[in-house]
Design a protein around this motif. Structure first.
Motif, PDB file in Angstrom:
ATOM      1  N   LYS A 218       5.464  -0.270  84.094  1.00  0.00           N
ATOM      2  CA  LYS A 218       6.153   0.853  84.723  1.00  0.00           C
ATOM      3  C   LYS A 218       7.276   1.398  83.848  1.00  0.00           C
ATOM      4  CE  LYS A 218       5.207  -0.945  89.365  1.00  0.00           C
ATOM      5  NZ  LYS A 218       5.787  -1.421  90.637  1.00  0.00           N
ATOM      6  N   PRO A 219       7.578   2.681  84.007  1.00  0.00           N
ATOM      7  CA  PRO A 219       8.713   3.268  83.276  1.00  0.00           C
ATOM      8  C   PRO A 219      10.036   2.784  83.849  1.00  0.00           C
ATOM      9  CG  PRO A 219       7.755   4.871  84.790  1.00  0.00           C
ATOM     10  CD  PRO A 219       6.859   3.667  84.832  1.00  0.00           C
ATOM     11  N   GLY A 220      11.086   2.927  83.048  1.00  0.00           N
ATOM     12  CA  GLY A 220      12.415   2.589  83.520  1.00  0.00           C
ATOM     13  C   GLY A 220      12.773   1.127  83.428  1.00  0.00           C
TER      14      GLY A 220
ATOM     15  N   PRO B   5       8.506   9.304  71.945  1.00  0.00           N
ATOM     16  CA  PRO B   5       7.436   9.145  72.935  1.00  0.00           C
ATOM     17  C   PRO B   5       7.940   8.682  74.297  1.00  0.00           C
ATOM     18  CG  PRO B   5       7.508   7.241  71.501  1.00  0.00           C
ATOM     19  CD  PRO B   5       8.506   8.221  70.945  1.00  0.00           C
ATOM     20  N   GLN B   6       7.119   8.941  75.326  1.00  0.00           N
ATOM     21  CA  GLN B   6       7.428   8.488  76.670  1.00  0.00           C
ATOM     22  C   GLN B   6       7.142   7.001  76.856  1.00  0.00           C
ATOM     23  OE1 GLN B   6       8.913  10.293  79.235  1.00  0.00           O
ATOM     24  NE2 GLN B   6       9.270  11.619  77.467  1.00  0.00           N
ATOM     25  N   THR B   7       6.243   6.484  76.018  1.00  0.00           N
ATOM     26  CA  THR B   7       5.845   5.077  76.118  1.00  0.00           C
ATOM     27  C   THR B   7       5.946   4.435  74.747  1.00  0.00           C
ATOM     28  OG1 THR B   7       4.346   5.490  77.968  1.00  0.00           O
ATOM     29  CG2 THR B   7       3.939   3.513  76.668  1.00  0.00           C
ATOM     30  N   LEU B   8       6.546   3.249  74.704  1.00  0.00           N
ATOM     31  CA  LEU B   8       6.732   2.528  73.448  1.00  0.00           C
ATOM     32  C   LEU B   8       6.061   1.165  73.559  1.00  0.00           C
ATOM     33  CD1 LEU B   8       8.298   3.224  70.808  1.00  0.00           C
ATOM     34  CD2 LEU B   8      10.108   1.722  71.630  1.00  0.00           C
ATOM     35  N   ILE B   9       5.197   0.849  72.586  1.00  0.00           N
ATOM     36  CA  ILE B   9       4.474  -0.420  72.561  1.00  0.00           C
ATOM     37  C   ILE B   9       4.818  -1.119  71.254  1.00  0.00           C
ATOM     38  CG2 ILE B   9       2.200  -1.512  72.576  1.00  0.00           C
ATOM     39  CD1 ILE B   9       1.161   0.970  74.057  1.00  0.00           C
ATOM     40  N   LEU B  10       5.464  -2.272  71.352  1.00  0.00           N
ATOM     41  CA  LEU B  10       5.938  -2.978  70.161  1.00  0.00           C
ATOM     42  C   LEU B  10       5.424  -4.411  70.179  1.00  0.00           C
ATOM     43  CD1 LEU B  10       9.671  -1.793  70.204  1.00  0.00           C
ATOM     44  CD2 LEU B  10       7.755  -0.750  68.975  1.00  0.00           C
ATOM     45  N   ASP B  11       4.638  -4.769  69.170  1.00  0.00           N
ATOM     46  CA  ASP B  11       4.094  -6.116  69.045  1.00  0.00           C
ATOM     47  C   ASP B  11       4.957  -6.893  68.050  1.00  0.00           C
ATOM     48  OD1 ASP B  11       2.492  -8.337  69.189  1.00  0.00           O
ATOM     49  OD2 ASP B  11       0.782  -7.472  68.143  1.00  0.00           O
ATOM     50  N   GLU B  12       5.676  -7.879  68.538  1.00  0.00           N
ATOM     51  CA  GLU B  12       6.582  -8.701  67.724  1.00  0.00           C
ATOM     52  C   GLU B  12       7.558  -7.836  66.910  1.00  0.00           C
ATOM     53  OE1 GLU B  12       6.804 -11.890  67.913  1.00  0.00           O
ATOM     54  OE2 GLU B  12       4.989 -12.373  69.028  1.00  0.00           O
ATOM     55  N   PRO B  13       8.342  -6.982  67.565  1.00  0.00           N
ATOM     56  CA  PRO B  13       9.198  -6.058  66.818  1.00  0.00           C
ATOM     57  C   PRO B  13      10.337  -6.715  66.048  1.00  0.00           C
ATOM     58  CG  PRO B  13       9.716  -5.976  69.150  1.00  0.00           C
ATOM     59  CD  PRO B  13       8.475  -6.809  69.022  1.00  0.00           C
ATOM     60  N   VAL B  14      10.760  -7.929  66.442  1.00  0.00           N
ATOM     61  CA  VAL B  14      11.898  -8.557  65.766  1.00  0.00           C
ATOM     62  C   VAL B  14      11.451  -9.502  64.651  1.00  0.00           C
ATOM     63  CG1 VAL B  14      13.348  -8.366  67.816  1.00  0.00           C
ATOM     64  CG2 VAL B  14      12.063 -10.468  67.424  1.00  0.00           C
ATOM     65  N   ASN B  15      10.158  -9.551  64.379  1.00  0.00           N
ATOM     66  CA  ASN B  15       9.648 -10.432  63.336  1.00  0.00           C
ATOM     67  C   ASN B  15      10.258 -10.066  61.980  1.00  0.00           C
ATOM     68  OD1 ASN B  15       8.059 -12.397  62.102  1.00  0.00           O
ATOM     69  ND2 ASN B  15       6.339 -11.002  61.788  1.00  0.00           N
ATOM     70  N   GLY B  16      10.969 -11.008  61.372  1.00  0.00           N
ATOM     71  CA  GLY B  16      11.546 -10.779  60.050  1.00  0.00           C
ATOM     72  C   GLY B  16      12.911 -10.128  60.060  1.00  0.00           C
ATOM     73  N   LEU B  17      13.425  -9.765  61.210  1.00  0.00           N
ATOM     74  CA  LEU B  17      14.732  -9.114  61.265  1.00  0.00           C
ATOM     75  C   LEU B  17      15.857 -10.142  61.267  1.00  0.00           C
ATOM     76  CD1 LEU B  17      14.165  -6.260  63.885  1.00  0.00           C
ATOM     77  CD2 LEU B  17      14.126  -6.096  61.394  1.00  0.00           C
TER      78      LEU B  17
ATOM     79  N   ALA C 280      14.555   2.193  78.019  1.00  0.00           N
ATOM     80  CA  ALA C 280      14.172   1.964  79.414  1.00  0.00           C
ATOM     81  C   ALA C 280      15.139   2.669  80.364  1.00  0.00           C
ATOM     82  CB  ALA C 280      14.116   0.475  79.709  1.00  0.00           C
ATOM     83  N   SER C 281      16.420   2.638  80.033  1.00  0.00           N
ATOM     84  CA  SER C 281      17.419   3.295  80.886  1.00  0.00           C
ATOM     85  C   SER C 281      17.233   4.806  80.914  1.00  0.00           C
ATOM     86  CB  SER C 281      18.840   2.957  80.407  1.00  0.00           C
ATOM     87  OG  SER C 281      19.157   3.651  79.209  1.00  0.00           O
ATOM     88  N   GLU C 282      16.560   5.348  79.882  1.00  0.00           N
ATOM     89  CA  GLU C 282      16.255   6.771  79.827  1.00  0.00           C
ATOM     90  C   GLU C 282      14.980   7.115  80.578  1.00  0.00           C
ATOM     91  OE1 GLU C 282      17.992   9.432  77.722  1.00  0.00           O
ATOM     92  OE2 GLU C 282      19.439   7.951  78.457  1.00  0.00           O
ATOM     93  N   GLY C 283      14.382   6.116  81.240  1.00  0.00           N
ATOM     94  CA  GLY C 283      13.180   6.355  82.021  1.00  0.00           C
ATOM     95  C   GLY C 283      11.886   6.195  81.270  1.00  0.00           C
ATOM     96  N   LYS C 284      11.948   5.683  80.055  1.00  0.00           N
ATOM     97  CA  LYS C 284      10.741   5.495  79.260  1.00  0.00           C
ATOM     98  C   LYS C 284      10.066   4.157  79.604  1.00  0.00           C
ATOM     99  CE  LYS C 284      12.501   8.286  75.407  1.00  0.00           C
ATOM    100  NZ  LYS C 284      11.582   9.432  75.603  1.00  0.00           N
ATOM    101  N   THR C 285       8.801   4.061  79.249  1.00  0.00           N
ATOM    102  CA  THR C 285       8.051   2.830  79.440  1.00  0.00           C
ATOM    103  C   THR C 285       8.150   2.014  78.154  1.00  0.00           C
ATOM    104  OG1 THR C 285       6.481   3.928  80.913  1.00  0.00           O
ATOM    105  CG2 THR C 285       5.772   1.854  79.934  1.00  0.00           C
ATOM    106  N   VAL C 286       8.617   0.781  78.249  1.00  0.00           N
ATOM    107  CA  VAL C 286       8.794  -0.078  77.077  1.00  0.00           C
ATOM    108  C   VAL C 286       8.000  -1.360  77.290  1.00  0.00           C
ATOM    109  CG1 VAL C 286      10.435  -1.249  75.576  1.00  0.00           C
ATOM    110  CG2 VAL C 286      11.098   0.891  76.713  1.00  0.00           C
ATOM    111  N   PHE C 287       7.047  -1.603  76.408  1.00  0.00           N
ATOM    112  CA  PHE C 287       6.135  -2.750  76.507  1.00  0.00           C
ATOM    113  C   PHE C 287       6.200  -3.492  75.191  1.00  0.00           C
ATOM    114  CE2 PHE C 287       1.462  -4.181  76.978  1.00  0.00           C
ATOM    115  CZ  PHE C 287       1.788  -5.200  77.855  1.00  0.00           C
ATOM    116  N   LEU C 288       6.685  -4.735  75.213  1.00  0.00           N
ATOM    117  CA  LEU C 288       6.846  -5.443  73.942  1.00  0.00           C
ATOM    118  C   LEU C 288       6.467  -6.909  74.078  1.00  0.00           C
ATOM    119  CD1 LEU C 288       9.720  -7.261  73.996  1.00  0.00           C
ATOM    120  CD2 LEU C 288      10.694  -4.974  73.963  1.00  0.00           C
TER     121      LEU C 288
END
Length: 313
Positions: free
Chosen positions: A25-27, A146-158, A174-182
């Motif tokens: 879900k968004p948000g 984008p309205q939807t963000l999909i991140l697979d292991e985004p912190v890898n190596g950071l 997410a606070s801006e109402g976007k869908t965040v899936f990670l």
């Protein structure tokens, strides 16, 4: 929003994803967890049209990904940070992507600044460290706002600063109402970032709930009690459904009673208690409880006495 209905993927006789249904879900930030080989990456690839489902459907913002006329504005995805032309600079890589959607050059500069790529923007991506490669991948995902963000292991190596930045970015979007899936293997980070968790094991959804609910249901709550009368209080508290474990430093761990019940028993029997602390379960504990029967690969855990075969990693 991402909606999957009976989504499945088979490779011959092997089932990678076995008919999953879920909604992102968004948000809010939704975390995607599971052991290696559980089907996380395959599921994410099906969401963005890189793998075709064997059966079932998945939509993003109401449509299958391939039906969107402006996919970069609908979905930003980081699935493989190495999926760049190694001879191109970070700037030219983003500029080429922007040209496909008539995204202005100023947006390229914005995401470069946003992700901290400024000092290396004109350098070839093939020479990037793992962390810088991740930053470029995130910049690519953000390019179309984008309205939807999909991140697979985004912190890898950071580094730690980069990990904190990704956490704050995810929560801000997410606070801006976007869908965040990670997804992430860092349980401590997921516990601080996600509002909701979807846990997959052997291609099946084994949990889909707010993170607080998963933590609350991971195990019976424990209470740490400190008293100079360890033996006496443990006897007083013992009973059906109650477990009392004695530890060093005049400490008990009690399961099956809440703090109020323990305090009442101690007061009634004039036992001095000088600590009474609820012990919250960790996301790591909850995760292992959920997935202990779903791992595909096994390793050995070593201690100072002898190696012990365990499920996991």
């Amino acid at each position: 929003m991402i909606e999957a209905v009976n989504l499945a993927k088979h490779y011959g006789a092997k089932t990678a994803v076995g008919g999953v249904t879920f909604t992102v879900k968004p948000g809010m930030v939704t975390g995607f967890l599971g052991p290696n080989g559980a089907g996380k990456s395959t599921t994410m690839r099906m969401i963005v049209g890189l793998d075709k489902p064997t059966r079932g459907t998945v939509t993003v913002n109401g449509k299958p990904f391939e039906q969107h006329r402006d996919p970069l504005h609908q979905v930003g995805a980081l699935l493989d940070a190495k999926a760049v032309h190694t001879s191109r600079s970070a700037y030219n890589h983003l500029l080429a992507m922007a040209a496909t959607h008539n995204i202005p050059t100023r947006r390229v500069n914005e995401v470069i600044d946003m992700t901290g790529l400024g000092p290396v923007a004109k350098k070839k991506a093939g020479g990037f460290s793992l962390g810088m490669g991740q930053r470029l991948g995130i910049a690519s995902a953000l390019l179309g706002d984008p309205q939807t963000l999909i991140l697979d292991e985004p912190v890898n190596g950071l580094d730690p600063e980069g990990v904190l930045w990704v956490r704050n970015l995810a929560r801000y979007l997410a606070s801006e109402g976007k869908t965040v899936f990670l997804s992430s293997h860092l349980m401590s980070e997921m516990a601080q970032t996600a509002d909701h968790l979807i846990v997959i094991g052997r291609g099946q959804i084994i949990a889909d709930a707010p993170i607080a609910q998963i933590l609350a249901g991971s195990d019976k709550a424990k209470i740490r009690v400190r008293t100079s009368e360890v033996t006496r209080l443990s006897q007083l508290l013992g009973g059906a459904g109650v477990n009392v474990a004695c530890h060093e430093n005049e400490t008990l761990e009690v399961t099956g009673l809440d703090a109020r019940q323990i305090a009442a028993t101690a007061l009634e029997n004039q036992v001095l208690v000088y600590e009474l602390t609820p012990m919250n379960g960790s996301l790591e504990d909850a995760y292992f409880n959920l997935t202990k029967d779903e791992v595909e690969y096994h390793s050995q855990q070593f201690n100072d006495q002898a190696p012990v075969a365990v499920k996991g990693l």
